[in-house]
Enzyme design. Sequence first.
Site, mmCIF file in Angstrom:
data_model
loop_
_atom_site.group_PDB
_atom_site.id
_atom_site.type_symbol
_atom_site.label_atom_id
_atom_site.label_comp_id
_atom_site.label_asym_id
_atom_site.label_seq_id
_atom_site.Cartn_x
_atom_site.Cartn_y
_atom_site.Cartn_z
ATOM 1 N N GLU A 180 1.247 -0.278 2.478
ATOM 2 C CA GLU A 180 0.726 -0.963 4.203
ATOM 3 C C GLU A 180 -0.500 -1.295 4.724
ATOM 4 O OE1 GLU A 180 2.340 3.079 5.638
ATOM 5 O OE2 GLU A 180 4.303 2.755 4.804
ATOM 6 N N ASN A 221 3.585 -3.270 -0.027
ATOM 7 C CA ASN A 221 4.841 -2.340 0.529
ATOM 8 C C ASN A 221 4.679 -2.352 1.786
ATOM 9 O OD1 ASN A 221 7.354 -1.435 0.041
ATOM 10 N ND2 ASN A 221 6.077 0.445 0.073
ATOM 11 N N HIS A 257 13.015 0.386 7.151
ATOM 12 C CA HIS A 257 13.736 1.765 8.085
ATOM 13 C C HIS A 257 13.691 1.237 9.575
ATOM 14 C CE1 HIS A 257 11.822 4.683 5.442
ATOM 15 N NE2 HIS A 257 10.827 3.764 5.623
ATOM 16 N N GLU A 285 12.755 0.920 0.955
ATOM 17 C CA GLU A 285 12.857 2.305 1.613
ATOM 18 C C GLU A 285 13.890 2.099 2.797
ATOM 19 O OE1 GLU A 285 8.864 3.921 2.706
ATOM 20 O OE2 GLU A 285 8.199 2.938 1.686
ATOM 21 N N ASP A 287 17.099 2.453 5.364
ATOM 22 C CA ASP A 287 17.865 3.413 6.462
ATOM 23 C C ASP A 287 17.801 3.086 7.561
ATOM 24 O OD1 ASP A 287 15.381 4.286 7.192
ATOM 25 O OD2 ASP A 287 14.674 5.766 6.086
#
Length: 497
Positions: A180, A221, A257, A285, A287
């Site tokens: 990030e 990432n 996300h 990651e 979801d």
Amino acid sequence: MPVRTLRPGNTPDPSSTPHPRNTRRALGTLAAVATATALAAAALLPAGQAGAAGTSLRTLAEAKGIYFGTAITQGDLNNAALTTIAGGQFGMLTPANEMKWDTVEPSPGSFNFGPGDRLAAFAQANSMKLRGHTLVWHNQLPSWVSNLPNGQVQGAMRNHITNTATHYKGKLYAWDVVNEPFNEDGSFRNDAFYRAMGSGYVADALRTARAADPGAKLYLNDYNIEGLNPKSDAMYNLVKSLKSQGVPLDGVGFQAHFILGQVPSSLKANLQRFTALGVEVAVTELDDRIKLPASSADLAQQGRDYASVINTCLAVTGCVGLTQWGVGDADSWIPGTFPGEGDGTMYDRGYRPKPAYTASAEALGGSTSTPSPTSSPTASPTASPTASPTGGAACKVTGETNAWNTGLTDNLTVTNTGSIPVNGWALAFTLPAGQTVTGAWNATISPSSGPVTARNLGYNGTIAPGASVSFGYQATHTGNAGLPAQFTLNGAPCTVG
């Protein structure tokens, strides 16, 4: 860390809110006895479960040339239901917190690899690949690093990377080397590393990681870079610059996300422009959060969202895999950060598979015939099979159980020992007295106690001669946690053992 995916018009200060999926889950007082119990639970997982079932997500994904992973914490090792699913369904493991700077090096030069080693051991015991997360990140960073004079930051960063990557050398598929680095507008975060070294810290971190572990793939990432936007443009330009300089960089992780129904339409085009630069890409990651309570329509849409992301990865040469952040809704970071939202994973709060699980399996090619309406990507994992059982068969059943207190999980494998395929299967057996099924995967089971029948789902109804299919269930018990003793497949008795 800021909110991962912003609703239109919602623009909170990116520096004001910690990224919830990375905050520590409270572990209570994990004394030595509790830790030993957790490790024992991990060690008692069914042997070979991770790769035994031809219908597990990991096996379906691997058949397509990609991986399907999950993220857990060392505290999750206490949860037998969670670890059974993690070890059986997923082929890649990301430690959620245990390899971050504040855990690994809480004070200068004092390294603590114990928590990460426990998860590395779990991955090894379940034949899972391991992803290192993360070496350089502005969050979960000890205050001693942030308070260093600028002239000392580079040395501290190099020392941390070298010691950490060397410790795990040969054990990892990849490292998220820098996590990030960008603000939402595409500018670099003004963190300790940027203040000390400017944007060059990224290249320096990558070179240091490569020197420490030449065999691990090196990634950048970030979140909110899944679609075409200023932040993904900034990542694209950084990758392009690094590759032109010969900096070692193997991949880019797209956290994904998502909010229900908001998978970016430009996801595929965005991934393709990165792979054109000569790097691999991965969904790291995943979801898909829902405003609670989730309706059946919401869960169906979530299934479509999951299938869309998987299908996009499969369609992009150079997309190597996907990882869901967490195993089930019960261990998700979402509710603690977005009040009133949650249910973002493929498993519900009781670790029962949701429509997103069925949709994911079918997107990975799990269907053995043309899907009927009941086995479409929007159907529940407890949907009816696409084919009716067609007569008896020669069969063998093996099983393994994992019991705790008043609960258990059983995993059963049915092998076709005959000479003709089984097209549609119904396995009948009687549950031991006091056992009640509360959930199942890779099959439907009814009723919930006494004599029951497990039936195939839409994607695993055919068992070729010599082939096997595996399914499992979670149940409560009143003291007898044993396996069923007798089975019939489509009316024909099976051997057991």
